[in-house]
Design an enzyme around this catalytic site. Structure first.
Site, PDB file in Angstrom:
ATOM      1  N   SER A  14      -2.445  -3.726   5.317  1.00  0.00           N
ATOM      2  CA  SER A  14      -3.591  -2.893   4.942  1.00  0.00           C
ATOM      3  C   SER A  14      -4.249  -3.453   3.687  1.00  0.00           C
ATOM      4  CB  SER A  14      -3.145  -1.436   4.783  1.00  0.00           C
ATOM      5  OG  SER A  14      -2.080  -1.334   3.854  1.00  0.00           O
ATOM      6  N   ASP A 187      -6.550   0.752  -9.664  1.00  0.00           N
ATOM      7  CA  ASP A 187      -7.038   2.114  -9.431  1.00  0.00           C
ATOM      8  C   ASP A 187      -5.910   3.109  -9.141  1.00  0.00           C
ATOM      9  OD1 ASP A 187      -6.206   1.291  -6.930  1.00  0.00           O
ATOM     10  OD2 ASP A 187      -8.218   1.190  -6.080  1.00  0.00           O
ATOM     11  N   HIS A 190      -4.077  -0.031  -5.709  1.00  0.00           N
ATOM     12  CA  HIS A 190      -4.202  -1.467  -5.449  1.00  0.00           C
ATOM     13  C   HIS A 190      -3.771  -2.273  -6.666  1.00  0.00           C
ATOM     14  CE1 HIS A 190      -7.109   0.568  -2.717  1.00  0.00           C
ATOM     15  NE2 HIS A 190      -6.356  -0.110  -1.857  1.00  0.00           N
TER      16      HIS A 190
END
Length: 253
Positions: A14, A187, A190
């Site tokens: 992902s 953030d 990530h």
């Protein structure tokens, strides 16, 4: 297709994978390490969970492909671990289904070829406060917790033990760093460059310790067109040239 054909290393997962070439990411570092030795294929899809990955697994990794990857590094789990939404929409995958999906992904990849090797990355931790500050305007009320990441991380690791697959415990590895909450994320989810350094360090450890034949450690692979050449830089004494095919400029690994 350009040649000569090199070993293929595929990063599949992902957003932790999709973004691995940004912010001095771990994918970019691997591509630098394997320059002239192997090709890094980025197959990262932001927002994906194991359910969606399983749906297209045959398209991304067809069993009848003439060339199969030498190594696949797989990451799914963080999106699966988010809390379920009352509407039934969203990335949440119940834990038993997540485990079964990852099992099917692993078994499919193991059958690609006798020499296709696997490394699974478990769900990393998250900084819940940073998520609220950075992503609430885009994703609404945060529904991902560090505890849910731990549960899915442990499930992935247990599955890998059962299937004899190399696995990296990112949830634990990142939290060994004292300042992980402030330095390892962009953030809250990530990875920053500092977070990616931990991923590279853990992958390096696996590649060093794995008793794979042939070895997939970059130092064990020959450099393409690595023969001495009169066109290489001239040595300081001016009597010969310096073969730079094996040099990794600016890399400490």
């Amino acid at each position: 297709m350009v040649g000569p054909v090199r070993p293929q290393l595929v990063l599949f997962g992902s957003s932790i994978v999709q973004l691995s070439f940004s912010n001095e990411g771990w994918g970019a570092t691997l591509a630098n390490l394997y320059a002239r030795k192997a090709d890094i294929f980025l197959r990262g899809y932001s927002g994906w969970n194991s359910r969606r990955a399983l749906q297209v697994l045959d398209q991304i990794f067809p069993k009848d492909a003439p060339i199969q990857p030498s190594l696949v590094i797989v990451y799914f789990g963080g999106n699966d671990s988010v809390h379920p939404h009352p509407s039934g929409l969203g990335p949440h995958v119940p834990l038993p289904e997540y485990i079964e999906n990852m099992r099917k992904i692993a078994l499919h990849l193991k059958t690609l070829s006798e020499k296709t090797r696997l490394i699974f990355l478990s769900a990393p931790p998250v900084n819940e406060e940073q998520i609220r500050e950075a992503l609430s305007d885009k994703l609404g009320k945060p529904n991902r917790t560090n505890e849910s990441c731990r549960i899915y991380s442990e499930a992935c690791l247990e599955l890998c033990r059962d299937l004899d697959i190399k696995a990296i415990d990112l949830w634990t590895a990142i939290q060994r760093r004292d300042d992980w909450l402030t330095e390892c994320f962009t953030d809250g989810i990530h990875l920053s460059s500092e977070g990616s350094k931990i991923v590279v360090k853990e992958i390096t450890k696996v590649l060093t310790e794995a008793e794979w034949e042939p070895s997939l450690h970059w130092k064990s692979l020959p450099a393409e067109f690595g023969e001495d050449s009169p066109y290489d830089p001239v040595s300081p004494d001016g009597k010969a040239t310096v073969n730079v095919s094996e040099l990794c400029f600016g890399i400490e690994n």
